[in-house]
Motif scaffolding. Structure first.
Motif, short mmCIF file in Angstrom:
data_model
loop_
_atom_site.label_atom_id
_atom_site.label_comp_id
_atom_site.label_asym_id
_atom_site.label_seq_id
_atom_site.Cartn_x
_atom_site.Cartn_y
_atom_site.Cartn_z
N PHE A 1 0.82 -1.21 0.00
CA PHE A 1 0.00 0.00 0.00
C PHE A 1 0.86 1.26 0.00
N ILE A 2 1.97 1.26 0.72
CA ILE A 2 2.85 2.43 0.70
C ILE A 2 3.38 2.65 -0.71
N ASP A 3 3.79 1.59 -1.38
CA ASP A 3 4.21 1.70 -2.78
C ASP A 3 3.10 2.32 -3.63
N SER A 4 1.88 1.84 -3.45
CA SER A 4 0.74 2.34 -4.22
C SER A 4 0.45 3.80 -3.91
N LEU A 5 0.55 4.17 -2.64
CA LEU A 5 0.26 5.54 -2.24
C LEU A 5 1.29 6.52 -2.81
N ILE A 6 2.56 6.16 -2.76
CA ILE A 6 3.58 7.03 -3.34
C ILE A 6 3.32 7.21 -4.84
N LYS A 7 3.00 6.12 -5.52
CA LYS A 7 2.70 6.21 -6.95
C LYS A 7 1.47 7.07 -7.20
N ALA A 8 0.47 6.97 -6.34
CA ALA A 8 -0.73 7.79 -6.51
C ALA A 8 -0.42 9.27 -6.30
N LEU A 9 0.41 9.56 -5.31
CA LEU A 9 0.76 10.96 -5.04
C LEU A 9 1.53 11.58 -6.19
N PHE A 10 2.32 10.77 -6.90
CA PHE A 10 3.16 11.29 -7.98
C PHE A 10 2.67 10.86 -9.37
N ASN A 11 1.38 10.50 -9.44
CA ASN A 11 0.73 10.18 -10.72
C ASN A 11 1.48 9.10 -11.50
N GLN A 12 1.90 8.05 -10.82
CA GLN A 12 2.64 6.95 -11.45
C GLN A 12 1.81 5.67 -11.55
N ILE A 13 0.57 5.71 -11.13
CA ILE A 13 -0.29 4.53 -11.25
C ILE A 13 -0.68 4.36 -12.72
N PRO A 14 -0.67 3.14 -13.27
CA PRO A 14 -0.51 1.84 -12.61
C PRO A 14 0.86 1.21 -12.84
N ALA A 15 1.93 1.94 -12.68
CA ALA A 15 3.27 1.42 -12.97
C ALA A 15 3.55 0.17 -12.12
N ARG A 16 3.82 -0.95 -12.79
CA ARG A 16 4.15 -2.19 -12.10
C ARG A 16 5.59 -2.61 -12.36
N GLU A 17 6.29 -1.83 -13.20
CA GLU A 17 7.66 -2.21 -13.56
C GLU A 17 8.69 -1.75 -12.53
N PHE A 18 8.25 -0.99 -11.52
CA PHE A 18 9.13 -0.62 -10.43
C PHE A 18 8.33 -0.58 -9.14
N TYR A 19 9.01 -0.63 -8.02
CA TYR A 19 8.36 -0.78 -6.72
C TYR A 19 9.15 -0.01 -5.67
N TYR A 20 8.45 0.76 -4.83
CA TYR A 20 9.09 1.49 -3.74
C TYR A 20 9.20 0.56 -2.53
N GLN A 21 10.34 -0.10 -2.41
CA GLN A 21 10.54 -1.10 -1.37
C GLN A 21 10.75 -0.44 -0.01
N HIS A 22 10.12 -1.01 1.03
CA HIS A 22 10.31 -0.55 2.39
C HIS A 22 10.59 -1.74 3.30
N TYR A 23 11.70 -1.67 4.04
CA TYR A 23 11.95 -2.67 5.07
C TYR A 23 10.98 -2.45 6.23
N ASN A 24 10.90 -3.41 7.12
CA ASN A 24 10.02 -3.26 8.28
C ASN A 24 10.44 -2.08 9.13
N THR A 25 9.50 -1.23 9.45
CA THR A 25 9.61 0.04 10.20
C THR A 25 10.40 1.11 9.45
N ALA A 26 10.65 0.92 8.16
CA ALA A 26 11.31 1.97 7.38
C ALA A 26 10.42 3.21 7.30
N ILE A 27 11.07 4.37 7.19
CA ILE A 27 10.37 5.65 7.19
C ILE A 27 10.61 6.37 5.87
N THR A 28 9.55 6.87 5.28
CA THR A 28 9.63 7.75 4.10
C THR A 28 8.98 9.08 4.47
N ARG A 29 9.62 10.18 4.04
CA ARG A 29 9.06 11.50 4.31
C ARG A 29 8.77 12.23 3.01
N ILE A 30 7.56 12.76 2.91
CA ILE A 30 7.13 13.58 1.77
C ILE A 30 6.54 14.87 2.32
#
Length: 252
Positions: free
Chosen positions: A197-226
């Motif tokens: 869902f975090i991958d999907s939300l970042i893509k939605a925020l930056f108009n990248q849906i439905p890109a499936r050829e790349f993925y915003y990977q997050h380790y457990n408890t990783a933090i992203t700031r926008i």
């Protein structure tokens, strides 16, 4: 408005997936997995980190709430899934905030077990109900969507539906940021959510849906700031930050 996206700590499903192929994993996965022992330690460490005044950005910027410690987070949200609730609880305690459930930030698929590709053994469940959440997480704010029967009353959610939900959340965040900017109010909002869902939300925020050829990977408890800037521009400060974890505690 500052937005912090935090993936939940290691769950029993994350651990299970390390040793199994797709079909075997889908057959054995928990519908609503708890955190592992490592996950509970990760949740405590990210909570302490978020409340710590020594985080890298603090000396160079004004906090949205100077009276708050650490990252200056003013609002904390989590999904209604157990692993998100268990991760948000120590964060809320460390920050002096009551986590609020935001149903729409749950993980792709919903509450299910079985193979969505073949339909074999596919079953769904309603998730934790109001009483169960109140008993296990008395500080959590529970919306009306969580009923006495639970909160998930659909079948398996496919990726187009997940993208649609992420687009809805992105729209809500943009609207909130604009209203705050119009009123000259600052907020720092944290969402404790899930990898896909975090991958999907970042893509939605930056108009990248439905890109499936790349993925915003997050380790457990990783933090992203926008950051949502007053002129509507979105500024990515960092993605997948895990400096709060020693190398032997990093998991996916």
């Amino acid at each position: 408005m500052k937005l912090f996206l935090i993936r939940h700590a290691e769950s029993a499903n994350n651990r299970l997936a390390l040793d199994l192929g797709y079909d075997e994993y889908m057959a054995q996965r928990y519908i609503d997995p708890p955190l592992t022992e490592l996950g509970r330690r990760q949740a405590q460490m990210v909570a302490q980190h978020l409340a710590d005044n020594q985080h890298p950005e603090r000396p160079s910027e004004q906090s949205a709430a100077p009276e708050r410690s650490g990252y200056g987070i003013t609002h904390l949200y989590c999904s209604a899934m157990l692993r998100s609730l268990e991760t948000a609880a120590p964060i809320g305690q460390a920050l002096g905030l009551r986590p609020a459930i935001w149903i729409d930030i749950h993980e792709h698929g919903g509450m299910f077990r079985g193979n969505p590709r073949t339909g074999e053994g596919l079953e769904v469940a309603p998730g934790l109900n109001r009483r169960q959440i109140q008993e296990q997480f008395p500080d959590v704010l529970i919306p009306d969507e969580v009923t006495d029967e639970g909160w998930w009353f659909q079948g398996y959610e496919d990726m187009p539906a997940c993208y649609g939900r992420a687009t809805r959340v992105a729209r809500d965040l943009r609207r909130r940021a604009q209203e705050l900017s119009n009123n000259e109010v600052e907020e720092s909002v944290a969402l404790v959510s899930h990898g896909t869902f975090i991958d999907s939300l970042i893509k939605a925020l930056f108009n990248q849906i439905p890109a499936r050829e790349f993925y915003y990977q997050h380790y457990n408890t990783a933090i992203t700031r926008i950051d949502f800037m007053p002129d509507g521009v979105l500024l990515i400060r960092y993605i997948n930050r895990i400096q709060h974890l020693p190398p032997d505690m990093v998991s996916r």
